[in-house]
Design a protein around this motif. Sequence first.
Motif, PDB file in Angstrom:
ATOM      1  N   ASP A 106       0.804  -1.223   0.000  1.00 39.89           N
ATOM      2  CA  ASP A 106       0.000   0.000   0.000  1.00 39.89           C
ATOM      3  C   ASP A 106       0.839   1.277   0.000  1.00 39.89           C
ATOM      4  O   ASP A 106       0.286   2.376   0.007  1.00 39.89           O
ATOM      5  N   GLY A 107       2.166   1.155   0.027  1.00 42.65           N
ATOM      6  CA  GLY A 107       3.033   2.326   0.023  1.00 42.65           C
ATOM      7  C   GLY A 107       3.062   3.071   1.346  1.00 42.65           C
ATOM      8  O   GLY A 107       3.275   4.280   1.384  1.00 42.65           O
ATOM      9  N   ILE A 108       2.865   2.353   2.452  1.00 39.77           N
ATOM     10  CA  ILE A 108       2.857   2.966   3.785  1.00 39.77           C
ATOM     11  C   ILE A 108       4.204   2.718   4.448  1.00 39.77           C
ATOM     12  O   ILE A 108       4.677   1.587   4.517  1.00 39.77           O
ATOM     13  N   ASP A 109       4.826   3.781   4.939  1.00 37.23           N
ATOM     14  CA  ASP A 109       6.128   3.677   5.591  1.00 37.23           C
ATOM     15  C   ASP A 109       6.015   3.253   7.051  1.00 37.23           C
ATOM     16  O   ASP A 109       6.808   2.448   7.536  1.00 37.23           O
ATOM     17  N   VAL A 110       5.058   3.842   7.779  1.00 35.37           N
ATOM     18  CA  VAL A 110       4.926   3.622   9.220  1.00 35.37           C
ATOM     19  C   VAL A 110       3.442   3.503   9.559  1.00 35.37           C
ATOM     20  O   VAL A 110       2.619   4.259   9.031  1.00 35.37           O
ATOM     21  N   ALA A 111       3.120   2.577  10.440  1.00 37.25           N
ATOM     22  CA  ALA A 111       1.755   2.476  10.971  1.00 37.25           C
ATOM     23  C   ALA A 111       1.827   2.681  12.480  1.00 37.25           C
ATOM     24  O   ALA A 111       2.655   2.076  13.156  1.00 37.25           O
ATOM     25  N   VAL A 112       0.970   3.560  12.991  1.00 38.47           N
ATOM     26  CA  VAL A 112       0.848   3.773  14.432  1.00 38.47           C
ATOM     27  C   VAL A 112      -0.378   2.971  14.871  1.00 38.47           C
ATOM     28  O   VAL A 112      -1.505   3.311  14.510  1.00 38.47           O
ATOM     29  N   LEU A 113      -0.143   1.905  15.602  1.00 41.28           N
ATOM     30  CA  LEU A 113      -1.196   0.960  15.972  1.00 41.28           C
ATOM     31  C   LEU A 113      -2.002   1.437  17.167  1.00 41.28           C
ATOM     32  O   LEU A 113      -1.463   2.001  18.113  1.00 41.28           O
ATOM     33  N   SER A 114      -3.297   1.155  17.111  1.00 40.94           N
ATOM     34  CA  SER A 114      -4.219   1.422  18.211  1.00 40.94           C
ATOM     35  C   SER A 114      -4.911   0.121  18.577  1.00 40.94           C
ATOM     36  O   SER A 114      -5.018  -0.788  17.752  1.00 40.94           O
ATOM     37  N   PRO A 115      -5.454   0.035  19.794  1.00 42.21           N
ATOM     38  CA  PRO A 115      -6.246  -1.143  20.150  1.00 42.21           C
ATOM     39  C   PRO A 115      -7.499  -1.218  19.285  1.00 42.21           C
ATOM     40  O   PRO A 115      -7.947  -0.204  18.751  1.00 42.21           O
ATOM     41  N   ASN A 116      -8.060  -2.419  19.163  1.00 45.00           N
ATOM     42  CA  ASN A 116      -9.332  -2.510  18.445  1.00 45.00           C
ATOM     43  C   ASN A 116     -10.446  -1.958  19.341  1.00 45.00           C
ATOM     44  O   ASN A 116     -10.266  -1.769  20.542  1.00 45.00           O
ATOM     45  N   SER A 117     -11.594  -1.682  18.739  1.00 45.66           N
ATOM     46  CA  SER A 117     -12.696  -1.069  19.487  1.00 45.66           C
ATOM     47  C   SER A 117     -13.157  -1.891  20.688  1.00 45.66           C
ATOM     48  O   SER A 117     -13.397  -1.322  21.753  1.00 45.66           O
ATOM     49  N   PRO A 118     -13.309  -3.219  20.566  1.00 47.42           N
ATOM     50  CA  PRO A 118     -13.715  -3.970  21.763  1.00 47.42           C
ATOM     51  C   PRO A 118     -12.746  -3.813  22.928  1.00 47.42           C
ATOM     52  O   PRO A 118     -13.166  -3.693  24.075  1.00 47.42           O
ATOM     53  N   ALA A 119     -11.454  -3.786  22.663  1.00 47.45           N
ATOM     54  CA  ALA A 119     -10.487  -3.603  23.751  1.00 47.45           C
ATOM     55  C   ALA A 119     -10.675  -2.240  24.411  1.00 47.45           C
ATOM     56  O   ALA A 119     -10.646  -2.128  25.639  1.00 47.45           O
ATOM     57  N   LEU A 120     -10.887  -1.207  23.608  1.00 47.40           N
ATOM     58  CA  LEU A 120     -11.108   0.129  24.175  1.00 47.40           C
ATOM     59  C   LEU A 120     -12.415   0.183  24.954  1.00 47.40           C
ATOM     60  O   LEU A 120     -12.480   0.766  26.038  1.00 47.40           O
TER      61      LEU A 120
END
Length: 179
Positions: free
Chosen positions: A88-102
């Motif tokens: 997809d041409g993405i250099d960096v991904a900043v991960l977040s928890p999924n909605s159920p975890a939040l």
Amino acid sequence: MAIDGMKVVDLDSHLVGDLESWEQTIEEKWKPFLPRKLPTKDDERKKTLIGNRIMVGSELGRHKAEKNEWFKPEDLTPQGRVRNMNLDGIDVAVLSPNSPALDILWFVDDPGLAAAYARAQNNYMNYYASQQPGRLMWAGVIPLQDPKEAIKELHRSRELGSKALNVKATGQGMVGPVL
């Protein structure tokens, strides 16, 4: 992958299966209080026991059962995620928890349990992202139920390596003070 010298960063990348990881990342003392599905009939809304409260209409485990044609199991690994980022041409991904975890983290009313859930989530996020340094980063979570615990976990998550803070925007069902 950079465009005109600027990196392409995905700020809306969520983990799948992070709740299941809490079994390995939560302190032993809190394991008996891990969220668990309660039996329901087919025509009933899903229910999850969280601490001493029941969340009705919860989506615990929803993402794995739904949309499974969108991904392969190896896509959910850190290596698979980076492979797809490359496509997809993405250099960096900043991960977040999924909605159920939040949802679960901020639904619980016991400040100690909320802090244990936040630590478990941050431990998992750190473990997952550390497998692809420089490509995967993560946004930590804090227990909003207790300001002192929130500050403590904010500092701890930063020491672990979080690059941001994830706070779910919700006005309903919040317990405790909002920082």
